[in-house]
Design a protein around this motif. Sequence first.
Motif, PDB file in Angstrom:
ATOM      1  N   PRO A  94       1.154  -1.211   0.167  1.00  0.00           N
ATOM      2  CA  PRO A  94      -0.084  -0.020   0.085  1.00  0.00           C
ATOM      3  C   PRO A  94       1.015   1.140  -0.199  1.00  0.00           C
ATOM      4  O   PRO A  94       1.979   1.211   0.752  1.00  0.00           O
ATOM      5  N   THR A  95       0.629   2.408  -0.544  1.00  0.00           N
ATOM      6  CA  THR A  95       1.219   3.497  -0.615  1.00  0.00           C
ATOM      7  C   THR A  95       0.818   3.684   0.908  1.00  0.00           C
ATOM      8  O   THR A  95      -0.132   4.115   1.707  1.00  0.00           O
ATOM      9  N   LEU A  96       1.936   5.004   0.445  1.00  0.00           N
ATOM     10  CA  LEU A  96       1.399   5.758   1.924  1.00  0.00           C
ATOM     11  C   LEU A  96       0.451   6.914   2.131  1.00  0.00           C
ATOM     12  O   LEU A  96      -0.442   7.322   3.556  1.00  0.00           O
ATOM     13  N   LYS A  97       0.475   7.164   0.866  1.00  0.00           N
ATOM     14  CA  LYS A  97      -1.348   8.050   1.232  1.00  0.00           C
ATOM     15  C   LYS A  97      -1.891   7.588   1.771  1.00  0.00           C
ATOM     16  O   LYS A  97      -3.134   7.881   2.462  1.00  0.00           O
ATOM     17  N   TRP A  98      -2.533   6.270   1.281  1.00  0.00           N
ATOM     18  CA  TRP A  98      -3.081   5.195   1.108  1.00  0.00           C
ATOM     19  C   TRP A  98      -3.369   4.817   2.710  1.00  0.00           C
ATOM     20  O   TRP A  98      -4.466   5.217   3.617  1.00  0.00           O
ATOM     21  N   GLN A  99      -2.401   4.692   3.548  1.00  0.00           N
ATOM     22  CA  GLN A  99      -2.696   4.440   4.556  1.00  0.00           C
ATOM     23  C   GLN A  99      -2.408   5.114   5.638  1.00  0.00           C
ATOM     24  O   GLN A  99      -3.058   5.306   6.426  1.00  0.00           O
ATOM     25  N   GLN A 100      -2.440   6.541   4.887  1.00  0.00           N
ATOM     26  CA  GLN A 100      -2.669   8.007   5.835  1.00  0.00           C
ATOM     27  C   GLN A 100      -4.381   7.742   5.971  1.00  0.00           C
ATOM     28  O   GLN A 100      -4.528   8.100   6.493  1.00  0.00           O
ATOM     29  N   GLN A 101      -4.905   7.774   4.674  1.00  0.00           N
ATOM     30  CA  GLN A 101      -6.631   8.241   4.373  1.00  0.00           C
ATOM     31  C   GLN A 101      -6.708   6.509   5.795  1.00  0.00           C
ATOM     32  O   GLN A 101      -7.694   7.625   6.126  1.00  0.00           O
TER      33      GLN A 101
ATOM     34  N   VAL B  84      -6.163   5.069   8.076  1.00  0.00           N
ATOM     35  CA  VAL B  84      -5.514   6.207   9.491  1.00  0.00           C
ATOM     36  C   VAL B  84      -7.131   6.877   9.763  1.00  0.00           C
ATOM     37  O   VAL B  84      -7.254   7.282  10.910  1.00  0.00           O
ATOM     38  N   ALA B  85      -6.378   7.774   9.394  1.00  0.00           N
ATOM     39  CA  ALA B  85      -7.753   8.922   9.612  1.00  0.00           C
ATOM     40  C   ALA B  85      -9.223   8.557   9.752  1.00  0.00           C
ATOM     41  O   ALA B  85      -9.867   8.947  10.512  1.00  0.00           O
ATOM     42  N   THR B  86      -9.252   7.794   8.492  1.00  0.00           N
ATOM     43  CA  THR B  86     -11.213   7.294   8.629  1.00  0.00           C
ATOM     44  C   THR B  86     -11.376   6.332   9.809  1.00  0.00           C
ATOM     45  O   THR B  86     -12.528   6.473  10.531  1.00  0.00           O
ATOM     46  N   PHE B  87     -10.299   5.781  10.426  1.00  0.00           N
ATOM     47  CA  PHE B  87     -10.347   4.849  12.272  1.00  0.00           C
ATOM     48  C   PHE B  87      -9.695   5.591  13.033  1.00  0.00           C
ATOM     49  O   PHE B  87     -11.340   5.739  13.358  1.00  0.00           O
TER      50      PHE B  87
ATOM     51  N   GLN C 256     -13.321   7.669  17.766  1.00  0.00           N
ATOM     52  CA  GLN C 256     -14.437   8.791  18.314  1.00  0.00           C
ATOM     53  C   GLN C 256     -15.591   9.340  17.476  1.00  0.00           C
ATOM     54  O   GLN C 256     -16.103   9.056  19.175  1.00  0.00           O
ATOM     55  N   SER C 257     -16.573   8.822  16.830  1.00  0.00           N
ATOM     56  CA  SER C 257     -18.072   8.586  17.171  1.00  0.00           C
ATOM     57  C   SER C 257     -18.477   7.549  17.690  1.00  0.00           C
ATOM     58  O   SER C 257     -19.622   7.977  18.157  1.00  0.00           O
TER      59      SER C 257
ATOM     60  N   LEU D   7      -5.294  -3.742   5.517  1.00  0.00           N
ATOM     61  CA  LEU D   7      -5.934  -2.231   6.412  1.00  0.00           C
ATOM     62  C   LEU D   7      -5.021  -2.862   7.392  1.00  0.00           C
ATOM     63  O   LEU D   7      -5.229  -1.999   8.517  1.00  0.00           O
ATOM     64  N   ILE D   8      -5.399  -3.834   7.834  1.00  0.00           N
ATOM     65  CA  ILE D   8      -5.776  -4.339   9.548  1.00  0.00           C
ATOM     66  C   ILE D   8      -3.784  -4.328   9.666  1.00  0.00           C
ATOM     67  O   ILE D   8      -3.407  -3.783  10.842  1.00  0.00           O
ATOM     68  N   ILE D   9      -2.400  -4.717   8.880  1.00  0.00           N
ATOM     69  CA  ILE D   9      -1.698  -4.140   9.413  1.00  0.00           C
ATOM     70  C   ILE D   9      -1.130  -2.480   9.499  1.00  0.00           C
ATOM     71  O   ILE D   9      -0.069  -2.183  10.532  1.00  0.00           O
ATOM     72  N   CYS D  10      -2.177  -1.780   8.287  1.00  0.00           N
ATOM     73  CA  CYS D  10      -1.903  -0.480   9.153  1.00  0.00           C
ATOM     74  C   CYS D  10      -2.144   0.286   9.644  1.00  0.00           C
ATOM     75  O   CYS D  10      -1.956   1.090  10.481  1.00  0.00           O
ATOM     76  N   LEU D  11      -3.627  -0.779  10.732  1.00  0.00           N
ATOM     77  CA  LEU D  11      -4.085   0.038  11.795  1.00  0.00           C
ATOM     78  C   LEU D  11      -3.877   0.166  13.073  1.00  0.00           C
ATOM     79  O   LEU D  11      -2.689   0.512  13.487  1.00  0.00           O
TER      80      LEU D  11
END
Length: 263
Positions: free
Chosen positions: A82-89, A91-94, A99-100, A244-248
């Motif tokens: 995965p790209t760094l941009k995808w990983q950052q997105q 993380v932001a969504t998660f 928070q919700s 995704l799981i590895i990223c989180l």
Amino acid sequence: MEPGVEELMPRLLPVGDCDLAEDFDPTVPPRTPQEYLKRVQIEAARCPDVVVAQIDPKKLRKKQTVNISISGCQPAPEGYSPTLKWQQQQVATFSAVRQSLNKRRNHWRSQHLDSNVTMPKSEDEEGWKKFCLGERVYSEINALSDNENLGIDYVKMGFPPLLSIVSRMNQATVTSVLEYLISWFGEKKFTPELGRWLYALLACLEKPLLPEAHSLIRQLARRCSEVRVLEENKNEEQISALNLIICLVSRYFDQRDLADEPS
């Protein structure tokens, strides 16, 4: 008391002979410092040399072996990192999901569960596996019957991680269920049902992580990297879920040594 019995253990403080009244009773609370010290000496002398613990084998887990690995994750297959941009997105969504969930936890906890939803007890490992994954995945049944096409049978398909369900789980239950599913995943294939619950449970984990949860999520990330490498058909949807799981785990929960290098 037998002569010399008080010398079985070394003295840390000098204690001389205590002049006690003839009616001294060691079973009643001490009234003077001398009576207290004498009572301690008597209790120490009565301690057995060897103590055997009485252990109920039923309370022990079936699997006692613990595998500890200090290695990182295996690299993604060529072309699937995965790209760094995808990983950052991600993380932001998660982070927004967490928070919700925290803001509306009390609201969702107050919602009534459907009559067919019976949450297992925290210690019921097999019950939680069936509840989350469904009897079909749990029993590894692939065929669909004609009756199952008429509607969703959550007992067989598994209950999704609805907010009304996960909001009722305290941290001990979240950690336990996460452990049960990771244990399952250690020997079984990755499924959409498993992926949904892993994501939801990670969203429920409170920071800072307890040591047990810290170890579990690292184990989870490593297992995802192993399955990702062994994915024969290179199913993009499945590899993306594992990414995704590895990223989180690596980037949201600060386990940077497990992170995928940006492509």
